[in-house]
Design a protein around this motif. Sequence first.
Motif, PDB file in Angstrom:
ATOM      1  N   ARG A   1      51.556  30.696  10.437  1.00  0.00           N
ATOM      2  CA  ARG A   1      52.767  30.876  11.245  1.00  0.00           C
ATOM      3  C   ARG A   1      52.524  31.901  12.351  1.00  0.00           C
ATOM      4  O   ARG A   1      52.905  31.692  13.509  1.00  0.00           O
ATOM      5  CB  ARG A   1      53.891  31.348  10.318  1.00  0.00           C
ATOM      6  CG  ARG A   1      55.245  31.438  10.947  1.00  0.00           C
ATOM      7  CD  ARG A   1      56.282  31.888   9.931  1.00  0.00           C
ATOM      8  NE  ARG A   1      56.038  33.242   9.459  1.00  0.00           N
ATOM      9  CZ  ARG A   1      56.847  33.910   8.626  1.00  0.00           C
ATOM     10  NH1 ARG A   1      57.921  33.312   8.150  1.00  0.00           N
ATOM     11  NH2 ARG A   1      56.571  35.128   8.251  1.00  0.00           N
ATOM     12  N   ALA A   2      51.838  33.000  11.998  1.00  0.00           N
ATOM     13  CA  ALA A   2      51.544  34.021  13.006  1.00  0.00           C
ATOM     14  C   ALA A   2      50.581  33.475  14.054  1.00  0.00           C
ATOM     15  O   ALA A   2      50.719  33.753  15.249  1.00  0.00           O
ATOM     16  CB  ALA A   2      50.968  35.266  12.344  1.00  0.00           C
ATOM     17  N   LEU A   3      49.607  32.661  13.617  1.00  0.00           N
ATOM     18  CA  LEU A   3      48.634  32.111  14.572  1.00  0.00           C
ATOM     19  C   LEU A   3      49.294  31.141  15.551  1.00  0.00           C
ATOM     20  O   LEU A   3      48.807  30.959  16.671  1.00  0.00           O
ATOM     21  CB  LEU A   3      47.503  31.393  13.831  1.00  0.00           C
ATOM     22  CG  LEU A   3      46.526  32.304  13.101  1.00  0.00           C
ATOM     23  CD1 LEU A   3      45.519  31.482  12.310  1.00  0.00           C
ATOM     24  CD2 LEU A   3      45.805  33.236  14.084  1.00  0.00           C
ATOM     25  N   MET A   4      50.394  30.489  15.124  1.00  0.00           N
ATOM     26  CA  MET A   4      51.093  29.557  16.004  1.00  0.00           C
ATOM     27  C   MET A   4      51.626  30.247  17.258  1.00  0.00           C
ATOM     28  O   MET A   4      51.914  29.605  18.253  1.00  0.00           O
ATOM     29  CB  MET A   4      52.254  28.875  15.267  1.00  0.00           C
ATOM     30  CG  MET A   4      51.847  27.838  14.256  1.00  0.00           C
ATOM     31  SD  MET A   4      50.935  26.456  14.965  1.00  0.00           S
ATOM     32  CE  MET A   4      52.234  25.602  15.850  1.00  0.00           C
ATOM     33  N   ALA A   5      51.768  31.570  17.210  1.00  0.00           N
ATOM     34  CA  ALA A   5      52.204  32.306  18.394  1.00  0.00           C
ATOM     35  C   ALA A   5      51.055  32.497  19.380  1.00  0.00           C
ATOM     36  O   ALA A   5      51.245  33.051  20.450  1.00  0.00           O
ATOM     37  CB  ALA A   5      52.786  33.658  17.987  1.00  0.00           C
ATOM     38  N   LYS A   6      49.842  32.036  19.021  1.00  0.00           N
ATOM     39  CA  LYS A   6      48.633  32.243  19.827  1.00  0.00           C
ATOM     40  C   LYS A   6      48.458  33.702  20.221  1.00  0.00           C
ATOM     41  O   LYS A   6      48.388  34.048  21.401  1.00  0.00           O
ATOM     42  CB  LYS A   6      48.675  31.366  21.076  1.00  0.00           C
ATOM     43  CG  LYS A   6      48.542  29.894  20.765  1.00  0.00           C
ATOM     44  CD  LYS A   6      47.899  29.197  21.927  1.00  0.00           C
ATOM     45  CE  LYS A   6      47.231  27.939  21.487  1.00  0.00           C
ATOM     46  NZ  LYS A   6      46.617  27.221  22.601  1.00  0.00           N
TER      47      LYS A   6
ATOM     48  N   ASP B   1      47.587  21.158  14.310  1.00  0.00           N
ATOM     49  CA  ASP B   1      46.351  20.588  13.753  1.00  0.00           C
ATOM     50  C   ASP B   1      45.306  21.669  13.511  1.00  0.00           C
ATOM     51  O   ASP B   1      44.588  21.634  12.505  1.00  0.00           O
ATOM     52  CB  ASP B   1      45.796  19.503  14.683  1.00  0.00           C
ATOM     53  CG  ASP B   1      46.658  18.250  14.633  1.00  0.00           C
ATOM     54  OD1 ASP B   1      47.437  18.118  13.659  1.00  0.00           O
ATOM     55  OD2 ASP B   1      46.569  17.431  15.564  1.00  0.00           O
ATOM     56  N   SER B   2      45.194  22.626  14.436  1.00  0.00           N
ATOM     57  CA  SER B   2      44.155  23.636  14.246  1.00  0.00           C
ATOM     58  C   SER B   2      44.513  24.573  13.081  1.00  0.00           C
ATOM     59  O   SER B   2      43.629  25.031  12.369  1.00  0.00           O
ATOM     60  CB  SER B   2      43.869  24.393  15.545  1.00  0.00           C
ATOM     61  OG  SER B   2      44.854  25.362  15.780  1.00  0.00           O
ATOM     62  N   VAL B   3      45.814  24.824  12.883  1.00  0.00           N
ATOM     63  CA  VAL B   3      46.217  25.604  11.703  1.00  0.00           C
ATOM     64  C   VAL B   3      45.912  24.813  10.424  1.00  0.00           C
ATOM     65  O   VAL B   3      45.390  25.362   9.452  1.00  0.00           O
ATOM     66  CB  VAL B   3      47.723  25.983  11.760  1.00  0.00           C
ATOM     67  CG1 VAL B   3      48.202  26.509  10.408  1.00  0.00           C
ATOM     68  CG2 VAL B   3      47.973  27.031  12.830  1.00  0.00           C
TER      69      VAL B   3
ATOM     70  N   ALA C   1      55.838  29.419  16.672  1.00  0.00           N
ATOM     71  CA  ALA C   1      55.616  29.207  18.105  1.00  0.00           C
ATOM     72  C   ALA C   1      56.908  29.387  18.897  1.00  0.00           C
ATOM     73  O   ALA C   1      56.958  29.084  20.091  1.00  0.00           O
ATOM     74  CB  ALA C   1      55.052  27.814  18.349  1.00  0.00           C
ATOM     75  N   TYR C   2      57.956  29.900  18.244  1.00  0.00           N
ATOM     76  CA  TYR C   2      59.287  29.987  18.864  1.00  0.00           C
ATOM     77  C   TYR C   2      59.264  30.683  20.231  1.00  0.00           C
ATOM     78  O   TYR C   2      59.904  30.254  21.180  1.00  0.00           O
ATOM     79  CB  TYR C   2      60.224  30.744  17.914  1.00  0.00           C
ATOM     80  CG  TYR C   2      61.645  30.867  18.397  1.00  0.00           C
ATOM     81  CD1 TYR C   2      62.559  29.845  18.186  1.00  0.00           C
ATOM     82  CD2 TYR C   2      62.084  32.012  19.075  1.00  0.00           C
ATOM     83  CE1 TYR C   2      63.865  29.954  18.621  1.00  0.00           C
ATOM     84  CE2 TYR C   2      63.391  32.126  19.513  1.00  0.00           C
ATOM     85  CZ  TYR C   2      64.282  31.094  19.284  1.00  0.00           C
ATOM     86  OH  TYR C   2      65.572  31.203  19.723  1.00  0.00           O
ATOM     87  N   ALA C   3      58.500  31.771  20.324  1.00  0.00           N
ATOM     88  CA  ALA C   3      58.561  32.587  21.539  1.00  0.00           C
ATOM     89  C   ALA C   3      57.656  32.054  22.654  1.00  0.00           C
ATOM     90  O   ALA C   3      57.678  32.574  23.763  1.00  0.00           O
ATOM     91  CB  ALA C   3      58.177  34.026  21.206  1.00  0.00           C
TER      92      ALA C   3
ATOM     93  N   LEU D   1      51.844  22.037  21.108  1.00  0.00           N
ATOM     94  CA  LEU D   1      52.284  22.383  19.761  1.00  0.00           C
ATOM     95  C   LEU D   1      51.559  21.578  18.680  1.00  0.00           C
ATOM     96  O   LEU D   1      51.118  22.127  17.675  1.00  0.00           O
ATOM     97  CB  LEU D   1      53.792  22.151  19.653  1.00  0.00           C
ATOM     98  CG  LEU D   1      54.537  23.078  18.721  1.00  0.00           C
ATOM     99  CD1 LEU D   1      54.416  24.519  19.186  1.00  0.00           C
ATOM    100  CD2 LEU D   1      56.013  22.686  18.659  1.00  0.00           C
ATOM    101  N   ASN D   2      51.422  20.268  18.912  1.00  0.00           N
ATOM    102  CA  ASN D   2      50.802  19.428  17.889  1.00  0.00           C
ATOM    103  C   ASN D   2      49.335  19.762  17.678  1.00  0.00           C
ATOM    104  O   ASN D   2      48.860  19.796  16.549  1.00  0.00           O
ATOM    105  CB  ASN D   2      50.973  17.950  18.234  1.00  0.00           C
ATOM    106  CG  ASN D   2      52.373  17.471  17.867  1.00  0.00           C
ATOM    107  OD1 ASN D   2      52.952  17.949  16.896  1.00  0.00           O
ATOM    108  ND2 ASN D   2      52.907  16.564  18.658  1.00  0.00           N
TER     109      ASN D   2
END
Lengths: 234, 291
Positions: free
Chosen positions: A147-152, A115-117, A101-103, A110-111
Amino acid sequence: MLEIKDLRISYGMIEAIKGISFVVNDGEIITLIGANGAGKTTTMHAISGLLKPVSGSILLNGTELTRIPPHRIVSLGLAQVPEGRRVFAEQTVEENLVLGAYARKDKEHLNEDLDSVFSLFPRLMERRKQPSGTLSGGEQQMLAMGRALMAKPSILLLDEPSMGLSPLLVSEIFHIIEEINKKGTTVLLVEQNAKRALAIADRAYVLETGRITLSGTGEELAQDERVKSAYLGG
Amino acid sequence: MDFLSYLINGLSLGSVYAIIALGYTMVYGIAKMLNFAHGDVIMVGAYVVFFAISSFHMPLAVGLLLSIAVCTVLGITIERLAYKPLRQASSLSVLITAIGVSYFLQNAAQLFWSSSTKVFPSVLSNGALQLGGLSISYLTLVTIGTCILVMACLMLFINHTSTGRAMRACSEDKGAATLMGINVNLIISITFAIGSGLAAIASVLLCAAYPSVYPTLGAMPGIKAFTAAVFGGIGSIPGAFLGGLLLGIIEIFAKAYISTQLSDAIVFAVLIIVLLIRPTGLLGRRIREKV
């Protein structure tokens, strides 16, 4: 929508991609199949900016990706799960996911996103404080996807997600890819496991030594005699 | 009692080595290069503090801040001009360039400030803390305290901030870090900035203990700190800390109990033995072969 037009990529004197064009529409699962060395990973790296093409254009919703710095691409909604997973082995599972989610600018959710991941990959939840290097191959693949999904992302690129996994895990990974797609994420999938890939793909392209030689719906290509003999084991 | 006071002196010298070694190890960990000009950044830092205090009569704190600022900018500039164009070049080319930058800085210092040694003013009180029969100078306490503080701040930064996580990600896999949206060039600049800022801090501690400023002042502490970084495991931040402290203690003990002339030889002999037994240093990460 992702549009690739007349893309050419070279490694020194060797032309690896010889002018390919294809389109990934919103909501689709598109797969690129082909043998080792056909140029699948090269194409993926060019889309995510890790490789500079010689010529051609890569348009994501109208933005020319070849002209922007590679680290900006993910914030435009395109995330890649690289071949070989490439998780940060010395960082914990949770740290890897947070890096995903860095970018993003909206970090307050974020939390919820963690949770959804974790609901998609319950095994990562159990291992969240573990260094990623200690995970099994399948778990690392799940982590790389999470990790990729965290970037939405609006579009997710998956490079050989089933490589080196047991048949049971392969089924699980493909099931999850379909699930991700059903939630509204467009998927571009590169696979050597053509049978599985064609089974979930809306449309597919066959890449042979740097050229697209066939295209059609997943079903059409799965029935195609040439595809059957070359990629589906007769 | 002698033993204890040697140990404390060793810790103090080792603290300076550790602060310099952190610069080497961070740059190596992230840019995968040996920045042999790092010692000469210390020299520039020392001149800046010297002129700030002696010529412009600034207080030490202002001189130190100015020196940190100058070294930070210098570090970023060196990386941009000398190393960044070589990002794809072989590591040998980068190494030779780093040695070139080192000579460039030394000769520039000679040109601007002459090769004559300048006497660094006494900046910290000469007092000492009396503990039983043990006398510990304030400078020693400040040096060890600074090192611990620097180390603690750095560990907090690396382990608990977004930029720190990004730095660790870059040290493992720059391509994957780029896919996360991390600007690798920016992270490398930040690394050089931090390393060079630490060099400025080290320069003040070094000149307070050995009060002479001259163009090649950074060479020996630089090479010793590099040794410390390798000793602890280059690329590892706790390794640089441990390696620096151990190297300082070994050097002082060798001077005290064996021979002043041979102390450097003993230090390097210990390094060779450690590397024979543990090629990646005390806390270095084991090199994994990529399949």
